[in-house]
Design a protein around this motif. Structure first.
Motif, PDB file in Angstrom:
ATOM      1  N   LEU A 100       0.857  -1.181   0.000  1.00 37.92           N
ATOM      2  CA  LEU A 100       0.000   0.000   0.000  1.00 37.92           C
ATOM      3  C   LEU A 100       0.894   1.232   0.000  1.00 37.92           C
ATOM      4  N   PHE A 101       0.639   2.127  -0.946  1.00 34.09           N
ATOM      5  CA  PHE A 101       1.415   3.349  -1.107  1.00 34.09           C
ATOM      6  C   PHE A 101       0.471   4.537  -1.087  1.00 34.09           C
ATOM      7  N   SER A 102       0.917   5.631  -0.485  1.00 30.74           N
ATOM      8  CA  SER A 102       0.108   6.851  -0.504  1.00 30.74           C
ATOM      9  C   SER A 102       0.877   7.935  -1.250  1.00 30.74           C
ATOM     10  N   PHE A 103       0.147   8.884  -1.789  1.00 29.04           N
ATOM     11  CA  PHE A 103       0.716   9.984  -2.563  1.00 29.04           C
ATOM     12  C   PHE A 103       0.504  11.292  -1.828  1.00 29.04           C
ATOM     13  N   GLU A 104       1.421  12.183  -2.032  1.00 28.03           N
ATOM     14  CA  GLU A 104       1.278  13.519  -1.508  1.00 28.03           C
ATOM     15  C   GLU A 104       1.057  14.466  -2.677  1.00 28.03           C
ATOM     16  N   GLY A 105      -0.061  15.144  -2.677  1.00 28.50           N
ATOM     17  CA  GLY A 105      -0.358  16.076  -3.759  1.00 28.50           C
ATOM     18  C   GLY A 105      -0.894  15.366  -4.986  1.00 28.50           C
ATOM     19  N   ASP A 106      -0.853  16.070  -6.104  1.00 24.27           N
ATOM     20  CA  ASP A 106      -1.351  15.549  -7.375  1.00 24.27           C
ATOM     21  C   ASP A 106      -0.250  14.726  -8.037  1.00 24.27           C
ATOM     22  N   VAL A 107      -0.433  13.427  -8.097  1.00 24.12           N
ATOM     23  CA  VAL A 107       0.614  12.517  -8.562  1.00 24.12           C
ATOM     24  C   VAL A 107       0.035  11.539  -9.574  1.00 24.12           C
ATOM     25  N   ASP A 108       0.817  11.249 -10.628  1.00 23.17           N
ATOM     26  CA  ASP A 108       0.465  10.203 -11.585  1.00 23.17           C
ATOM     27  C   ASP A 108       1.041   8.892 -11.054  1.00 23.17           C
ATOM     28  N   GLY A 109       0.186   8.058 -10.499  1.00 24.53           N
ATOM     29  CA  GLY A 109       0.623   6.831  -9.851  1.00 24.53           C
ATOM     30  C   GLY A 109       1.423   5.899 -10.741  1.00 24.53           C
ATOM     31  N   GLU A 110       1.069   5.822 -12.023  1.00 24.96           N
ATOM     32  CA  GLU A 110       1.795   4.920 -12.922  1.00 24.96           C
ATOM     33  C   GLU A 110       3.267   5.283 -13.017  1.00 24.96           C
ATOM     34  N   LYS A 111       3.583   6.555 -12.874  1.00 16.84           N
ATOM     35  CA  LYS A 111       4.992   6.977 -12.939  1.00 16.84           C
ATOM     36  C   LYS A 111       5.794   6.441 -11.762  1.00 16.84           C
ATOM     37  N   PHE A 112       5.103   6.109 -10.671  1.00 20.20           N
ATOM     38  CA  PHE A 112       5.787   5.619  -9.481  1.00 20.20           C
ATOM     39  C   PHE A 112       5.739   4.100  -9.347  1.00 20.20           C
ATOM     40  N   LEU A 113       5.190   3.424 -10.358  1.00 15.54           N
ATOM     41  CA  LEU A 113       5.088   1.971 -10.283  1.00 15.54           C
ATOM     42  C   LEU A 113       6.455   1.318 -10.134  1.00 15.54           C
ATOM     43  N   ALA A 114       7.440   1.779 -10.888  1.00 16.55           N
ATOM     44  CA  ALA A 114       8.789   1.198 -10.786  1.00 16.55           C
ATOM     45  C   ALA A 114       9.337   1.354  -9.374  1.00 16.55           C
TER      46      ALA A 114
END
Length: 138
Positions: free
Chosen positions: A78-92
Motif C-alpha cells: 500500500l502506497f500513498s501519494f502527496e499532492g497531485d501525482v500520476d501513480g503509474e509513474k511511481f510503479l517502478a
C-alpha cells in the motif's frame, strides 16, 4: 521544516497474500542450478494512493523440469501519494520497494524448509517493466 528530498510517494505497509511451496522429493542432484523464476505484478490507483501486487513463481513444474522445489509468493503493498501525482509513474519505485521483501521471504522460507536457502538475484525494475509491456503489446 519540511525536507526537500522527501518523496511524493510513501510506502505504508505490505502484506503477504499467498505462499505456496512444494518440495520435489525425487530431486537428487549436487549440480548447481540456474535459478528459474518469473515475476508478475498488478496495481490499482485510487485517490491519494495505490495498491501494488507483486508475485514470483520459482522453479515452475519442478518434477517435470527436475528442479528441487517449486514456490510462489504474492505480496501486496500500500502506497500513498502527496499532492497531485500520476501513480503509474511511481510503479517502478513501488516494485523496487516490494521486491526485496519477496527476496527475503524466499530466502527465509527455503532456509526454514531445511534446504539450501535460495536468494533471488537483484533485478532491473525498469527493464522488467519494459519487458512486461512488450509482452503485453504482442
Amino acid at each position: 521544516m519540511e525536507s526537500k528530498i522527501k518523496g511524493k510517494i510513501s510506502f505504508e505497509e505490505y502484506r503477504v497474500l499467498e505462499i505456496n511451496y512444494k518440495l520435489n522429493t525425487e530431486f537428487d542432484s549436487e549440480e548447481s542450478l540456474m535459478i528459474s523464476f518469473e515475476l508478475g505484478h498488478d496495481f490499482q490507483i485510487f485517490e491519494n494512493g495505490m495498491t501494488v501486487q507483486m508475485g514470483v513463481n520459482i522453479f515452475e513444474d519442478s518434477e517435470e523440469n527436475k528442479y528441487p522445489f517449486e514456490m510462489n509468493v504474492n505480496l501486496e503493498g500500500l502506497f500513498s501519494f502527496e499532492g497531485d501525482v500520476d501513480g503509474e509513474k511511481f510503479l517502478a519505485n513501488a516494485l523496487a520497494i516490494l521486491y526485496p521483501y519477496i527476496r527475503a521471504i524466499v530466502s527465509s522460507y527455503t532456509s526454514l524448509a531445511n534446504i539450501p536457502p535460495l536468494t533471488l538475484p537483484t533485478i532491473n525494475v525498469q527493464q522488467y517493466l519494459r519487458d512486461a509491456e512488450n509482452i503485453k503489446s504482442k
